[in-house]
Design an enzyme around this catalytic site. Structure first.
Site, PDB file in Angstrom:
ATOM      1  N   CYS A 189      15.064 -34.178 -31.342  1.00  0.00           N
ATOM      2  CA  CYS A 189      14.022 -33.150 -31.256  1.00  0.00           C
ATOM      3  C   CYS A 189      13.060 -33.192 -32.446  1.00  0.00           C
ATOM      4  O   CYS A 189      11.858 -32.985 -32.292  1.00  0.00           O
ATOM      5  CB  CYS A 189      14.631 -31.764 -31.093  1.00  0.00           C
ATOM      6  SG  CYS A 189      15.777 -31.272 -32.393  1.00  0.00           S
ATOM      7  N   HIS A 202      12.516 -29.641 -26.304  1.00  0.00           N
ATOM      8  CA  HIS A 202      13.839 -29.566 -25.683  1.00  0.00           C
ATOM      9  C   HIS A 202      13.752 -29.439 -24.159  1.00  0.00           C
ATOM     10  O   HIS A 202      14.232 -28.472 -23.557  1.00  0.00           O
ATOM     11  CB  HIS A 202      14.628 -28.386 -26.261  1.00  0.00           C
ATOM     12  CG  HIS A 202      14.923 -28.513 -27.713  1.00  0.00           C
ATOM     13  ND1 HIS A 202      14.023 -28.122 -28.674  1.00  0.00           N
ATOM     14  CD2 HIS A 202      16.004 -29.014 -28.373  1.00  0.00           C
ATOM     15  CE1 HIS A 202      14.545 -28.362 -29.877  1.00  0.00           C
ATOM     16  NE2 HIS A 202      15.738 -28.901 -29.721  1.00  0.00           N
ATOM     17  N   ASP A 234       7.713 -27.062 -27.446  1.00  0.00           N
ATOM     18  CA  ASP A 234       9.145 -27.300 -27.599  1.00  0.00           C
ATOM     19  C   ASP A 234       9.517 -28.642 -26.971  1.00  0.00           C
ATOM     20  O   ASP A 234       9.231 -28.883 -25.796  1.00  0.00           O
ATOM     21  CB  ASP A 234       9.912 -26.171 -26.904  1.00  0.00           C
ATOM     22  CG  ASP A 234      11.395 -26.171 -27.222  1.00  0.00           C
ATOM     23  OD1 ASP A 234      11.909 -27.219 -27.653  1.00  0.00           O
ATOM     24  OD2 ASP A 234      12.039 -25.122 -27.047  1.00  0.00           O
TER      25      ASP A 234
END
Length: 480
Positions: free
Chosen positions: A136, A365, A363
């Site tokens: 990430c 993720h 993000d």
């Protein structure tokens, strides 16, 4: 399970508490950085062939990949609420959502979104074919660099002409203390019309699409891509990192610097990484002033490389120091700011703006299938996101790297002035970082030039020799 479109993404955050508790019961965990817990290393029974993972490592990698693909490959649709009367700041631009919803949406969707991918070619020296669960921070770093490249290569205030194909407007605006909420759908007179921009700008943005495509290919998940995961992981090996490890924001800054220096695809651009929370102006000048690299130096030359300046900092101890919040806001208001990589504990994010007391972010993720960027006119949809997300400032992890961009020498001088003013807004006695005349070697930092990978960032009064060479962890800091 993976059929949900990126525009419907509600990102899955953090590590499941049950998983953490169970893993702690089984084996002790080694703290690698504030963004992840590195699993303890299993005993290597095949040291005769250190470059090849043994069968147990292969099995573990396959199981972890399968689990992470499931964990990050599904989403729940939800909408983020935005205050209708408070301005939203996105990288130096401000939007009022009572009449600028479409402008804000275009600005957000046009950012490059880089997420977990699965089924890409195996990373060298490992069995990994996905970065789910560990990559990430690399993805956040990619987004930071991509934003710098957008500013470097694309027309000013460029927006993606095909942003309208992401039809879902996954946020809603409301007026505080009002029982009626206005949905995220746009009024008829604020629909996605080219007339909201000058027609000449629409034509200009369309003509820049080949550059847009080329830029995205540089982040493709194939080994030759200069800023893809394969290259970044390979560069990280010189810092003791390997595929499957977690990376901190400071070490990622140095990986990005090396990646840009290594490639011949990006012209007239350099990356400078600040040392010990200090930007040494003379070091930047020596990096960017092409005339100084000539033999003999040519003072009449006007050649100057554009520069991305990355500043690893720590905004508190175990948690964010509230005194720095106003300063972070003022930095994100600057046009020269290209974002902040950081996140919340054990969960990296790419911050691009804020509204009131909440940060706006992209993000990584979300696990998507790999895209073959070598194909002509490959789909760009999975590289752009229409789901803006927010989180409170007080949940921000204090360890982060701030990015800036200056196109020429004049812009660099303006950057130094504007950022210094923003830094002075902190209530703390010591600023987040500083600009200093001279070179790092003038302050006893010979071993920590901008071309060195040791990123230990800490505040040290000028004139005192840095002891950062003695630090083994790239995310350790010293506080005054």
């Amino acid at each position: 399970m993976n059929s949900v479109s990126p525009s419907a993404a509600q990102y899955i955050g953090g590590v499941m508490q049950e998983e953490l508790v169970e893993s702690r019961r089984q084996q002790p965990m080694e703290r690698q950085s504030s963004f992840g817990l590195r699993p303890p290393q299993t005993q290597d029974l095949s040291k005769e062939a250190p470059g090849e993972p043994d069968e147990m490592d292969k099995l573990k990698a396959k199981l972890m990949s399968a689990w992470n693909n499931v964990k990050y490959g599904w989403t729940v649709k939800s909408k983020t609420s935005f205050n209708k009367i408070s301005p939203v700041t996105v990288l130096g631009h401000s939007y009022l959502l009572n009449n600028e919803v479409e402008r804000f949406r275009l600005a957000f969707v046009s950012r490059i979104w880089l997420t977990y991918r699965r089924e890409f070619p195996q990373l060298e020296g490992s069995t990994w074919t996905t970065d789910c669960g560990w990559g990430c921070m690399l993805r956040s770093g990619q987004m930071l660099l991509a934003q710098g490249l957008l500013v470097h290569l694309m027309p000013r205030d460029w927006t993606w002409p095909d942003a309208q194909q992401l039809t879902d407007v996954d946020f809603e605006v409301f007026r505080p203390r009002s029982p009626v909420r206005a949905g995220g759908s746009l009024p008829n007179d604020q629909g996605p019309k080219c007339s909201q921009k000058k027609r000449s700008e629409c034509v200009r943005d369309r003509q820049a699409e080949p550059i847009h495509y080329k830029l995205v290919t540089w982040f493709g998940d194939q080994p030759p891509a200069p800023f893809g995961v394969h290259q970044l992981v390979d560069i990280g090996k010189s810092s003791g990192k390997k595929a499957g490890d977690w990376y901190g924001p400071s070490i990622v800054a140095h990986i990005l610097r090396k990646a840009v220096a290594k490639t011949s695809m990006v012209h007239n651009l350099a990356v400078y990484v600040a040392q010990d929370c200090t930007v040494y102006k003379e070091d930047v000048v020596r990096l960017c002033d092409v005339s100084l690299n000539k033999t003999p130096p040519d003072p009449s030359s006007q050649a100057w490389k554009s520069v991305i300046i990355l500043v690893p900092v720590r905004l508190g101890g175990e948690a964010l120091n509230p005194s720095y919040i106003e300063c972070v806001k003022n930095i994100l208001k600057l046009e020269c700011c290209i974002g902040i990589i950081g996140g919340k504990p054990k969960h990296s994010l790419f911050f691009i703006g804020f509204q009131d007391e909440q940060l706006l972010y992209l993000d990584p993720h979300y696990c998507q299938a790999v895209v073959d960027v070598t194909q002509v006119n490959f789909s760009l949809e999975s590289f752009h996101c229409s789901s803006p997300k927010k989180m409170p400032f007080n949940r921000m992890d204090p360890s982060c790297t701030i990015g800036f961009y200056a196109k020429n020498k004049k812009d660099f001088e303006s950057l130094c002035s504007a950022v210094s003013v923003a830094l002075s807004s902190s209530k703390e006695k010591y600023p987040i970082f500083t600009f200093v005349e001279g070179q790092g070697q003038d302050y006893g930092l010979e071993g920590h030039s901008s071309n060195h990978s040791g990123p230990a960032a800490h505040i040290l009064p000028p004139g005192q020799r840095s002891r950062s060479n003695d630090r083994r962890n790239s995310d350790e800091f010293v506080f005054l």
